[in-house]
Design a protein around this motif. Structure first.
Motif, mmCIF file in Angstrom:
data_model
loop_
_atom_site.group_PDB
_atom_site.id
_atom_site.type_symbol
_atom_site.label_atom_id
_atom_site.label_comp_id
_atom_site.label_asym_id
_atom_site.label_seq_id
_atom_site.Cartn_x
_atom_site.Cartn_y
_atom_site.Cartn_z
ATOM 1 N N SER A 461 0.853 -1.190 0.000
ATOM 2 C CA SER A 461 0.000 0.000 0.000
ATOM 3 C C SER A 461 0.892 1.243 0.000
ATOM 4 O O SER A 461 2.030 1.209 0.481
ATOM 5 N N TYR A 462 0.362 2.321 -0.533
ATOM 6 C CA TYR A 462 1.163 3.540 -0.726
ATOM 7 C C TYR A 462 1.417 4.259 0.595
ATOM 8 O O TYR A 462 0.527 4.398 1.439
ATOM 9 N N SER A 463 2.673 4.692 0.766
ATOM 10 C CA SER A 463 2.979 5.641 1.850
ATOM 11 C C SER A 463 4.160 6.487 1.407
ATOM 12 O O SER A 463 5.041 6.008 0.674
ATOM 13 N N LYS A 464 4.197 7.730 1.829
ATOM 14 C CA LYS A 464 5.271 8.637 1.422
ATOM 15 C C LYS A 464 6.629 8.154 1.941
ATOM 16 O O LYS A 464 7.651 8.308 1.276
ATOM 17 N N GLU A 465 6.607 7.552 3.133
ATOM 18 C CA GLU A 465 7.856 7.063 3.726
ATOM 19 C C GLU A 465 8.481 5.974 2.845
ATOM 20 O O GLU A 465 9.694 5.958 2.617
ATOM 21 N N LYS A 466 7.635 5.054 2.329
ATOM 22 C CA LYS A 466 8.139 3.967 1.475
ATOM 23 C C LYS A 466 8.721 4.519 0.179
ATOM 24 O O LYS A 466 9.734 4.049 -0.318
ATOM 25 N N VAL A 467 8.058 5.532 -0.376
ATOM 26 C CA VAL A 467 8.533 6.152 -1.616
ATOM 27 C C VAL A 467 9.900 6.799 -1.389
ATOM 28 O O VAL A 467 10.844 6.586 -2.162
ATOM 29 N N ILE A 468 10.014 7.571 -0.310
ATOM 30 C CA ILE A 468 11.279 8.263 -0.005
ATOM 31 C C ILE A 468 12.393 7.246 0.206
ATOM 32 O O ILE A 468 13.516 7.408 -0.281
ATOM 33 N N SER A 469 12.080 6.171 0.933
ATOM 34 C CA SER A 469 13.075 5.131 1.206
ATOM 35 C C SER A 469 13.575 4.487 -0.091
ATOM 36 O O SER A 469 14.777 4.283 -0.272
ATOM 37 N N ALA A 470 12.643 4.160 -0.984
ATOM 38 C CA ALA A 470 13.007 3.503 -2.256
ATOM 39 C C ALA A 470 13.875 4.420 -3.114
ATOM 40 O O ALA A 470 14.867 3.975 -3.718
ATOM 41 N N ILE A 471 13.524 5.725 -3.170
ATOM 42 C CA ILE A 471 14.290 6.671 -3.990
ATOM 43 C C ILE A 471 15.681 6.885 -3.381
ATOM 44 O O ILE A 471 16.694 6.916 -4.099
ATOM 45 N N ASN A 472 15.730 7.016 -2.050
ATOM 46 C CA ASN A 472 17.028 7.207 -1.377
ATOM 47 C C ASN A 472 17.974 6.062 -1.667
ATOM 48 O O ASN A 472 19.161 6.264 -1.921
ATOM 49 N N TYR A 473 17.431 4.831 -1.618
ATOM 50 C CA TYR A 473 18.257 3.641 -1.871
ATOM 51 C C TYR A 473 18.899 3.719 -3.262
ATOM 52 O O TYR A 473 20.093 3.446 -3.423
ATOM 53 N N GLU A 474 18.108 4.122 -4.262
ATOM 54 C CA GLU A 474 18.630 4.172 -5.637
ATOM 55 C C GLU A 474 19.616 5.323 -5.820
ATOM 56 O O GLU A 474 20.674 5.169 -6.446
ATOM 57 N N LEU A 475 19.285 6.503 -5.243
ATOM 58 C CA LEU A 475 20.176 7.660 -5.402
ATOM 59 C C LEU A 475 21.509 7.424 -4.696
ATOM 60 O O LEU A 475 22.566 7.841 -5.185
ATOM 61 N N ASP A 476 21.457 6.717 -3.567
ATOM 62 C CA ASP A 476 22.690 6.447 -2.814
ATOM 63 C C ASP A 476 23.662 5.578 -3.595
ATOM 64 O O ASP A 476 24.875 5.649 -3.376
ATOM 65 N N ARG A 477 23.136 4.735 -4.497
ATOM 66 C CA ARG A 477 24.060 3.907 -5.292
ATOM 67 C C ARG A 477 24.293 4.516 -6.686
ATOM 68 O O ARG A 477 24.732 3.841 -7.615
ATOM 69 N N GLY A 478 23.959 5.811 -6.817
ATOM 70 C CA GLY A 478 24.279 6.553 -8.035
ATOM 71 C C GLY A 478 23.345 6.309 -9.196
ATOM 72 O O GLY A 478 23.685 6.611 -10.343
ATOM 73 N N GLY A 479 22.148 5.778 -8.915
ATOM 74 C CA GLY A 479 21.212 5.448 -9.992
ATOM 75 C C GLY A 479 20.153 6.513 -10.230
ATOM 76 O O GLY A 479 20.172 7.597 -9.644
ATOM 77 N N GLN A 480 19.209 6.169 -11.090
ATOM 78 C CA GLN A 480 18.091 7.065 -11.441
ATOM 79 C C GLN A 480 16.764 6.323 -11.241
ATOM 80 O O GLN A 480 16.722 5.087 -11.203
ATOM 81 N N VAL A 481 15.686 7.126 -11.176
ATOM 82 C CA VAL A 481 14.377 6.561 -10.817
ATOM 83 C C VAL A 481 13.302 6.993 -11.813
ATOM 84 O O VAL A 481 13.218 8.173 -12.167
ATOM 85 N N PHE A 482 12.484 6.013 -12.227
ATOM 86 C CA PHE A 482 11.227 6.315 -12.941
ATOM 87 C C PHE A 482 10.111 6.381 -11.894
ATOM 88 O O PHE A 482 9.995 5.486 -11.050
ATOM 89 N N TYR A 483 9.270 7.412 -11.971
ATOM 90 C CA TYR A 483 8.092 7.482 -11.084
ATOM 91 C C TYR A 483 6.873 7.586 -12.010
ATOM 92 O O TYR A 483 6.659 8.615 -12.642
ATOM 93 N N VAL A 484 6.079 6.515 -12.092
ATOM 94 C CA VAL A 484 5.019 6.431 -13.108
ATOM 95 C C VAL A 484 3.633 6.546 -12.475
ATOM 96 O O VAL A 484 3.340 5.873 -11.474
ATOM 97 N N LEU A 485 2.785 7.373 -13.092
ATOM 98 C CA LEU A 485 1.386 7.502 -12.684
ATOM 99 C C LEU A 485 0.483 7.186 -13.878
ATOM 100 O O LEU A 485 0.889 7.375 -15.033
ATOM 101 N N PRO A 486 -0.761 6.768 -13.621
ATOM 102 C CA PRO A 486 -1.646 6.413 -14.740
ATOM 103 C C PRO A 486 -2.197 7.613 -15.501
ATOM 104 O O PRO A 486 -2.624 7.476 -16.636
ATOM 105 N N ARG A 487 -2.181 8.826 -14.855
ATOM 106 C CA ARG A 487 -2.780 9.998 -15.520
ATOM 107 C C ARG A 487 -1.862 11.209 -15.398
ATOM 108 O O ARG A 487 -1.068 11.312 -14.462
ATOM 109 N N ILE A 488 -2.048 12.155 -16.304
ATOM 110 C CA ILE A 488 -1.254 13.403 -16.276
ATOM 111 C C ILE A 488 -1.624 14.234 -15.037
ATOM 112 O O ILE A 488 -0.790 14.904 -14.453
#
Length: 821
Positions: A461-488
């Motif tokens: 289920s969605y939570s802002k904390e989970k999103v921040i954690s996932a992005i931090n993990y990727e940025l810390d290893r020098g990567g990039q992130v796609f964040y996809v939504l179904p609508r504009i």
């Protein structure tokens, strides 16, 4: 005519009209709907007058209903609707029966080899070693929908012990709920007759349950599915036969090919090597144009197969076109191709897109026409009439299923003249692929590159904390992130939240409604690593290859289809790093059962190449559409995917039995003494009546299309013909339809009508199964090469001809389901 608004141009009978200059003018048989302007021109050429001046003349009229009831017009419309795309003689070369025999045998042998492999690949649930899609009753859960081949769709309740009537020993029964009661089947019998009911649109609930005590509705649905299958198999078969008929010189094998291949920086997988060999053989050993489908999971190396094919064609002095569904994907293809061909200065690569100015576009179009561009990359604009190729040799189509109907038709038109290579990242079930090996050239790439690591899928289920954690993990290893939504709509809100959470990180938005230049710059910066988080819609679904982006976050995941989620998840994990796909839903209690089941399926299939398992379960229909075309796939809903596929395999293995061999038009005997005389008035108004009737006979002798064209032209020039001329036309139609159906003689004896034919009993049964008219179907029987009908009473000759015409029209409507050589 009493009022100006009354139809002026409806004349069932010709007569002279005084146009005001003392000389009568014979108004011919013009009709309001067909040629009003031509009618006026003729009147005025005779020194006539305006429409108002004719208002005082009283003409007998013919109603719209009269025109609509005309059986010849109805037949013409029906044939155009049902057959024109398939049978138009202008698009298909002729093939005689002997030549067709040779090709059908060739296809049959290839297809049998495919089915043989299939039997070895999948033996579970089979009987006597034969392939089967039947379900094991023990794998069913209460509430699952099932299909019984003879009864129809029911709901599985459970398996319980019960004592049969003729025994005291209890045995296991499968209990199935139907619309009007409960049925019980011994487990052994159920395993031979039951199929799981799956639908293409990913919902498991059928429209209605079948009835135990009335199976007629189910039988109609089953026959409809069977006829739909037969039509698509025959369509595929005929396309294949005609492609075998096309010719072009094989491409030369040059030393440059090996040099180009050696530049590939990776070790090819076994499947890739096989695909290279398949394409090389198509181009360099065969004389007929290639039409090959390269099907494989995301990131498994389909592009390299296309690059080698392009090199082969352009090094022989021809042009190659690369067609992509989105500008983002087209730009990526352009970059990859440009880099790969950078060491070949004589090979020029161009991108045609909406990002360019008018002058840039015009320059490119000029270069394409002159042959100064060897490789042209772009979206559907490449199919437009403005793009004129100098010497096109190869068309590469990426994700064909994402193009519209008109674009697909244009792509199909290329297949008769140039080599076509279609790339698809939507997995096609192995079973379907193997069964079709005799009909569609396809190469399957299912082994992952050795450096690829499985994508880890997290569903929560969605939570802002989970999103921040996932992005931090990727940025810390020098990567990039796609964040996809179904609508504009929600993109800006997410942008605001992420800018607050990551104030020092470059973040951007991408969606299809942005200005072209803005979208191009955003994607360019993301590809180069300048943008770290890309907030986007599913515009990134197809083909985008960003090696450093190894985390994808998909919000409101319940609003995506399973195939979309699978494709989106494939945007990451394209390098040697472990990739993560985070799928967020708002609240599990808000999800439907279908949405929960769909997400669980995706989480289960985490391993590379397991898209094929997903395909077997839920995406079979996407791949199915790739091969057959989306327009036919709606018929799957009648019987469910599993029974549909089993019927498909059965139809494929018996394709040569569903063949009707036509006979020459002149050999058809119509033993009916009916020779109507044309009225003298009509003869007077035809310029050359004998010549016109001779033209009609010649048109009928040529083919049904020429006869339709003749009839429509006759009516356009002279209006609706009198009854006696209609009878003459019907006789021509009867003989033409009979010739195409393989009927050599039609006669009547009292109340019995007989049609001598060369068709087999199986073909007759298939034809009658697909007839829309119960009246005609129920009146026909087949005995030893004779189609017989027993009428209720002996009809007058003209009514008898009308009945035969309508009966043959019904039979003729079944031709799309038959191979016609």
């Amino acid at each position: 005519m009493a009022a100006a608004k009354t139809s002026l141009f409806q004349f069932p009978f010709p007569f002279p009209v005084d146009v005001g200059k003392g000389k009568p003018f014979h108004i011919k048989w013009w009709t309001r709907k067909r040629c009003p302007s031509l009618f006026l021109r003729r009147i005025r050429a005779q020194g006539a007058v305006t429409v108002r001046e004719l208002n005082g003349i009283s003409f007998p009229s013919q109603t719209e209903a009269d025109l609509q009831r005309d059986s010849i017009s109805l037949l013409n419309e029906r044939i155009r609707r049902d057959h024109s795309k398939r049978d138009s003689s202008s698009s298909r070369p002729s093939m005689d029966s002997e030549e067709a025999d040779k090709y059908i045998q060739l296809v049959k042998e290839q297809q049998q080899r495919g089915l043989q492999k299939l039997k070895g690949d999948r033996t579970e649930g089979t009987t006597g070693g034969a392939f089967s899609y039947k379900v094991d009753p023990y794998t069913l859960r209460s509430g699952d929908y099932v299909v019984h081949k003879k009864v129809g769709i029911g709901r599985f309740v459970g398996i319980k012990f019960d004592v049969p009537k003729d025994s005291s020993q209890p045995i296991e029964y499968v209990f199935i709920e139907y619309a009007d009661g409960m049925a019980k089947l011994p487990v052994k019998q159920a395993s031979r007759m039951l199929y799981r009911y799956n639908l293409p649109n990913e919902t498991k609930k059928p429209r209605t349950l079948s009835k135990l005590n009335d199976t007629s509705a189910w039988e109609k649905r089953r026959i409809k599915g069977k006829v739909a299958i037969q039509k698509m198999v025959v369509d595929l078969m005929e396309l294949y036969l005609h492609r075998l008929k096309q010719r072009r010189p094989p491409y030369p094998k040059t030393p440059g090919m090996a040099e180009f291949a050696s530049q590939f920086p990776y070790q090819p997988t076994p499947d890739q090597k096989q695909a290279f060999m398949d394409v090389e053989k198509d181009l360099m050993e065969r004389e007929n144009p290639m039409d090959r489908l390269i099907c494989g999971d995301v990131g498994f190396g389909k592009t390299e197969v296309a690059l080698r094919a392009i090199f082969c064609v352009v090094s022989a002095g021809k042009q190659a076109m690369v067609l992509a569904p989105t500008i983002v994907l087209a730009k990526q293809h352009f970059d990859v191709i440009s880099e790969r061909f950078s060491t070949y200065p004589s090979i020029k690569v161009g991108l045609l897109s909406r990002f360019q100015t008018k002058s840039e576009k015009d320059e490119y179009l000029h270069m394409i026409k002159r042959g100064h561009l060897s490789i042209i990359v772009g979206t559907h604009s490449l199919l437009g009439s403005r793009v004129v190729y100098n010497n096109l040799g190869l068309l590469v189509v990426d994700e064909e299923q994402r193009f519209g109907v008109k674009q697909k038709e244009k792509i199909a038109s290329f297949k008769t003249s140039v080599d076509v290579l279609t790339l698809s990242a939507t997995p096609i079930p192995r079973t379907l692929y193997l069964a079709l090996t005799g009909f569609r050239d396809a190469s399957l790439i299912s082994t992952p590159p050795p450096e690829r690591v499985p994508i880890r899928t997290h569903l929560s289920s969605y939570s802002k904390e989970k999103v921040i954690s996932a992005i931090n993990y990727e940025l810390d290893r020098g990567g990039q992130v796609f964040y996809v939504l179904p609508r504009i709509k929600g993109l800006e809100e997410i942008m605001e939240f992420l800018e607050q959470s990551f104030p020092h990180v470059e973040i951007a938005i991408a969606h299809g409604k942005q200005y072209s230049k803005q979208l191009e710059e955003t994607m360019e910066k993301f590809a180069q690593g300048n943008i770290k988080i890309l907030i986007c819609t599913n515009i990134v679904e197809s083909g985008l290859d960003i090696q450093n982006a190894n985390t994808i976050i998909i919000q409101d995941v319940q609003q995506f289809g399973l195939a979309q989620l699978y494709q989106l998840r494939g945007r990451v994990g394209r390098a040697d790093k472990e990739a993560h796909a985070h799928l967020f839903y708002p609240d599990k209690s808000l999800l439907s059962d279908q949405a929960r089941e769909r997400l669980a399926a995706l989480e289960d299939c985490r391993d590379l190449g397991q898209g094929f398992q997903l395909a077997e379960r839920d995406m079979a229909i996407r791949g199915f559409g790739n091969i057959f075309g989306e327009q036919q796939t709606g018929d799957v809903g009648n019987v469910g995917i599993d029974l549909f596929f089993e019927m498909l395999f059965e139809s494929l293995s018996k394709v040569d039995e569903h063949r009707v061999v036509s006979v020459p038009y002149q050999s058809v005997q119509l033993d009916m003494n009916i020779n109507p005389h044309l009225p003298s008035e009509y003869i007077n108004y035809l310029e050359n009546p004998l010549e016109i009737i001779d033209e009609a006979e010649k048109a009928a002798e040529k083919d049904i299309w020429s006869l339709i064209q003749f009839t429509e032209n006759l009516r356009c020039q002279h209006g609706k013909e009198p009854y006696s001329m209609e009878i003459l036309l019907k006789k021509l139609y009867v003989r033409r339809m009979a010739a195409d159906l393989g009927i050599t003689r039609i006669y009547a004896s009292g109340k019995m009508v007989g049609m001598e034919t060369r068709m087999s009993k199986k073909v007759f049964r298939l034809i009658t199964d697909s007839m829309a008219s119960d009246m005609h179907r129920n009146s026909l029987v087949f005995e030893d090469g004779l189609i017989k009908a027993e009428l209720l009473l002996e009809l007058p000759r003209e009514q008898l001809l009308k009945w035969i015409f309508q009966c043959l029209a019904e039979l003729y409507a079944s031709l799309p389901a038959l191979i016609k050589y």
